[in-house]
Motif scaffolding. Sequence first.
Motif, PDB file in Angstrom:
ATOM      1  N   ALA A 191     -31.533   8.562  86.931  1.00 43.09           N
ATOM      2  CA  ALA A 191     -32.277   9.224  85.855  1.00 43.09           C
ATOM      3  C   ALA A 191     -31.941   8.582  84.506  1.00 43.09           C
ATOM      4  O   ALA A 191     -32.807   8.435  83.638  1.00 43.09           O
ATOM      5  N   LEU A 192     -30.682   8.199  84.354  1.00 42.32           N
ATOM      6  CA  LEU A 192     -30.255   7.538  83.118  1.00 42.32           C
ATOM      7  C   LEU A 192     -31.044   6.242  82.902  1.00 42.32           C
ATOM      8  O   LEU A 192     -31.500   5.954  81.794  1.00 42.32           O
ATOM      9  N   LYS A 193     -31.225   5.495  83.999  1.00 42.48           N
ATOM     10  CA  LYS A 193     -31.979   4.239  83.893  1.00 42.48           C
ATOM     11  C   LYS A 193     -33.444   4.508  83.554  1.00 42.48           C
ATOM     12  O   LYS A 193     -34.044   3.776  82.764  1.00 42.48           O
ATOM     13  N   VAL A 194     -34.019   5.557  84.154  1.00 43.69           N
ATOM     14  CA  VAL A 194     -35.414   5.920  83.872  1.00 43.69           C
ATOM     15  C   VAL A 194     -35.572   6.260  82.391  1.00 43.69           C
ATOM     16  O   VAL A 194     -36.492   5.787  81.713  1.00 43.69           O
TER      17      VAL A 194
ATOM     18  N   VAL B 296     -37.103   4.686  76.799  1.00 36.50           N
ATOM     19  CA  VAL B 296     -36.764   4.441  75.398  1.00 36.50           C
ATOM     20  C   VAL B 296     -36.998   2.963  75.053  1.00 36.50           C
ATOM     21  O   VAL B 296     -37.634   2.637  74.046  1.00 36.50           O
ATOM     22  N   ASN B 297     -36.509   2.085  75.906  1.00 39.26           N
ATOM     23  CA  ASN B 297     -36.635   0.653  75.621  1.00 39.26           C
ATOM     24  C   ASN B 297     -38.090   0.218  75.526  1.00 39.26           C
ATOM     25  O   ASN B 297     -38.437  -0.656  74.724  1.00 39.26           O
ATOM     26  N   ALA B 298     -38.950   0.846  76.347  1.00 40.06           N
ATOM     27  CA  ALA B 298     -40.379   0.504  76.315  1.00 40.06           C
ATOM     28  C   ALA B 298     -40.997   0.888  74.965  1.00 40.06           C
ATOM     29  O   ALA B 298     -42.017   0.321  74.566  1.00 40.06           O
TER      30      ALA B 298
ATOM     31  N   ILE C 181     -29.362   1.322  76.749  1.00 40.03           N
ATOM     32  CA  ILE C 181     -30.061   1.277  75.457  1.00 40.03           C
ATOM     33  C   ILE C 181     -29.087   0.583  74.508  1.00 40.03           C
ATOM     34  O   ILE C 181     -28.155   1.198  74.001  1.00 40.03           O
ATOM     35  N   VAL C 182     -29.277  -0.708  74.317  1.00 38.24           N
ATOM     36  CA  VAL C 182     -28.281  -1.474  73.560  1.00 38.24           C
ATOM     37  C   VAL C 182     -28.526  -1.294  72.059  1.00 38.24           C
ATOM     38  O   VAL C 182     -29.588  -1.668  71.550  1.00 38.24           O
ATOM     39  N   PRO C 183     -27.571  -0.677  71.361  1.00 38.61           N
ATOM     40  CA  PRO C 183     -27.785  -0.384  69.942  1.00 38.61           C
ATOM     41  C   PRO C 183     -27.492  -1.583  69.041  1.00 38.61           C
ATOM     42  O   PRO C 183     -26.698  -2.454  69.398  1.00 38.61           O
ATOM     43  N   ASP C 184     -28.141  -1.602  67.887  1.00 39.91           N
ATOM     44  CA  ASP C 184     -27.832  -2.620  66.885  1.00 39.91           C
ATOM     45  C   ASP C 184     -26.555  -2.257  66.130  1.00 39.91           C
ATOM     46  O   ASP C 184     -25.806  -3.116  65.704  1.00 39.91           O
TER      47      ASP C 184
END
Length: 249
Positions: free
Chosen positions: A180-183, A188-190, A211-214
């Motif tokens: 679910a975390l990946k979904v 979010v990434n999309a 979700i790689v943050p800046d």
Amino acid sequence: MLEIKDLYASVQGKEILKGLSLKIGAGEVHAIMGPNGAGKSTTSYALAGREGYDVTSGSVTFKGEDLLALKAEERAAKGLFLAFQYPLEIPGVSNLTFLKTAVNSQARLRGEADLDAVQFLKFVRTTAKTLNVSEDMLKRPLNVGFSGGEKKRNEVLQMAMLKPSLAILDETDSGLDIDALKVVAEGVNALRAPDRSFLVITHYQRLLDYIVPDFVHVLAGGRIVRSGDKSLALLLEEQGYEALTEKAA
Ligand code: ADP
Ligand code: MG
Ligand code: MG
């Protein structure tokens, strides 16, 4: 996109935010991490305009406007979205009705036309599919009987449909298993885009692998005590909040 300057906020007379400052540029993903009770949810509520969360001083500018002068629904119509840490169950209101009302009332506040029933259904079904939200979940009363993970996926569905300029995700990873975390992370990434920013609030480093943050910020005692890049999240995981916040103090 967002500039918070020296924000103080109280809940029921108790001062929770004590000089929080944060700047988020368009297209950036910022993560806020911090121990329980640090004021993470209070920050998200103060930004969203939740009743009972009183800003006592400081300023917040959102897309060049004084955010704090706006009502909660005006903030939403301007493109601010909050995914709740604890999504509410609303018996008697179907998820579909809720989503349609949200999408169309925001369109109206922006002076845009409503989606008709056919357009809306097409939009919601396509979006739901990408987030593994079932037809059954769309028809049931909002969040009623949903598992923790289903509630969080449903928050991301709302976000995907409202297409905000700034999305605040308050511990959207809590209660999610790894699939679910990946979904959620893919959802979010999309939506990452040059004109859309994210404030990802999380207690754990794990979500930030997906979700790689800046930028990563540590919130403790009601203010940001440390900022860095994504490596700060790994350092936190390694050393714990206490060690890092003590050093900062
Ligand atoms: P976090 O999300 O970082 O865990 P919160 O923002 O939820 O922290 O809470 C920060 C502090 O504010 C805590 O001490 C919490 O008990 C208090 N608090 C938050 N909301 C309320 C409320 N509605 N009434 C009383 N105290 C609150
Ligand atoms: Mg908490
Ligand atoms: Mg919280």
